[in-house]
Motif scaffolding. Structure first.
Motif, PDB file in Angstrom:
ATOM      1  N   PRO A  51       0.932  -1.177  -0.104  1.00  0.00           N
ATOM      2  CA  PRO A  51      -0.025   0.050  -0.093  1.00  0.00           C
ATOM      3  C   PRO A  51       0.931   1.276   0.013  1.00  0.00           C
ATOM      4  CG  PRO A  51      -0.791  -1.393   1.807  1.00  0.00           C
ATOM      5  CD  PRO A  51       0.361  -2.212   1.215  1.00  0.00           C
ATOM      6  N   VAL A  52       1.785   1.240   0.775  1.00  0.00           N
ATOM      7  CA  VAL A  52       2.826   2.335   0.750  1.00  0.00           C
ATOM      8  C   VAL A  52       3.469   2.600  -0.436  1.00  0.00           C
ATOM      9  CG1 VAL A  52       4.652   3.370   1.820  1.00  0.00           C
ATOM     10  CG2 VAL A  52       3.329   2.303   3.364  1.00  0.00           C
ATOM     11  N   ILE A  53       3.979   1.642  -0.886  1.00  0.00           N
ATOM     12  CA  ILE A  53       4.583   1.872  -2.353  1.00  0.00           C
ATOM     13  C   ILE A  53       3.648   2.280  -3.363  1.00  0.00           C
ATOM     14  CG2 ILE A  53       5.729   0.494  -4.011  1.00  0.00           C
ATOM     15  CD1 ILE A  53       7.155  -1.281  -1.934  1.00  0.00           C
ATOM     16  N   ARG A  58       2.110   6.197  -7.124  1.00  0.00           N
ATOM     17  CA  ARG A  58       1.040   7.158  -7.836  1.00  0.00           C
ATOM     18  C   ARG A  58       1.479   8.695  -7.782  1.00  0.00           C
ATOM     19  NH1 ARG A  58      -2.785   4.789  -4.409  1.00  0.00           N
ATOM     20  NH2 ARG A  58      -3.300   2.612  -5.546  1.00  0.00           N
ATOM     21  N   TYR A  59       2.078   8.851  -6.501  1.00  0.00           N
ATOM     22  CA  TYR A  59       2.442  10.435  -6.351  1.00  0.00           C
ATOM     23  C   TYR A  59       3.462  10.843  -7.514  1.00  0.00           C
ATOM     24  CZ  TYR A  59       4.652  14.488  -4.215  1.00  0.00           C
ATOM     25  OH  TYR A  59       5.239  15.857  -3.861  1.00  0.00           O
ATOM     26  N   PHE A  60       4.518   9.852  -7.508  1.00  0.00           N
ATOM     27  CA  PHE A  60       5.799  10.055  -8.353  1.00  0.00           C
ATOM     28  C   PHE A  60       5.219  10.258  -9.801  1.00  0.00           C
ATOM     29  CE2 PHE A  60       8.840   8.155 -11.300  1.00  0.00           C
ATOM     30  CZ  PHE A  60      10.005   9.187 -11.125  1.00  0.00           C
ATOM     31  N   VAL A  61       4.337   9.106 -10.277  1.00  0.00           N
ATOM     32  CA  VAL A  61       3.907   9.078 -11.720  1.00  0.00           C
ATOM     33  C   VAL A  61       2.966  10.501 -11.916  1.00  0.00           C
ATOM     34  CG1 VAL A  61       2.138   8.299 -13.289  1.00  0.00           C
ATOM     35  CG2 VAL A  61       3.644   6.854 -12.064  1.00  0.00           C
TER      36      VAL A  61
END
Length: 187
Positions: A51-53, A58-61
């Motif tokens: 879940p953390v990854i 999602r944030y990085f993309v």
């Protein structure tokens, strides 16, 4: 169920000997289920990072796409400006320069081509003259050789005659010397 005895919940073992006290001290079947559930949560929190990854991914993309989108827009705008500059200014200047210089280049090429043609003609004439002289010299030499060969039998005959005469004179001379020697040998 129908026998009126104690029921053992599914998934739990009955201790040998039927002692119910030990089972009660560990807790009921429901408490074992809760312990397993707690262990699963602890395990997922400590060892399962999906879940953390996924959130970080999602944030990085999202950030990457935003920054990339702006960068691509700048690149496309720069390309558009460069193409406009090329079409409006550089291309007409190049075309004009090419047309001006192309006529000069064509004239120089034509002059060079004419010079090369003249040089080739001169070389061909020179070779023709050389070949004609060579052929004439060969003919002259063959005629001289034929004349020389025609005169050879006469010269050979003359030399043979002279040799024959010289041999005859020498024979006479040696014969006289022989006679003279014969006179002296009688002594």
């Amino acid at each position: 169920m129908s026998g009126g005895g104690e029921e053992t919940p599914v998934g739990c073992e009955v201790p040998p000997g039927g002692g119910g006290k030990k089972r009660d001290s560990l807790g009921t079947a429901g408490s074992a289920h809760l312990i397993i559930k707690d262990l699963g949560e602890i395990h997922s929190r400590l060892l399962d990072h999906r879940p953390v990854i996924q959130g970080e991914t999602r944030y990085f993309v999202k950030e990457f796409e935003e920054k990339r989108g702006l960068r691509e827009m700048r690149v496309l705008e720069n390309l558009k400006n460069m193409i406009h500059e090329t079409n409006e200014h550089t291309l007409p200047k190049c075309r004009e320069t090419m047309q001006d210089n192309l006529q000069q280049v064509l004239q120089r090429l034509q002059a060079a081509n004419d010079s090369v043609c003249r040089l080739q003609r001169r070389e061909q004439e020179r070779r023709k003259m050389y070949n004609d002289r060579l052929v004439a010299n060969e003919k002259r030499h063959s005629l001289q050789w034929e004349e020389f060969m025609k005169g050879q039998p006469q010269k050979r005959a003359a030399v043979d005659e002279e040799h024959r005469k010289a041999v005859a004179r020498l024979r006479e001379q040696y014969a006289e010397m022989q006679k003279d020697l014969a006179k002296f040998s009688t002594f």
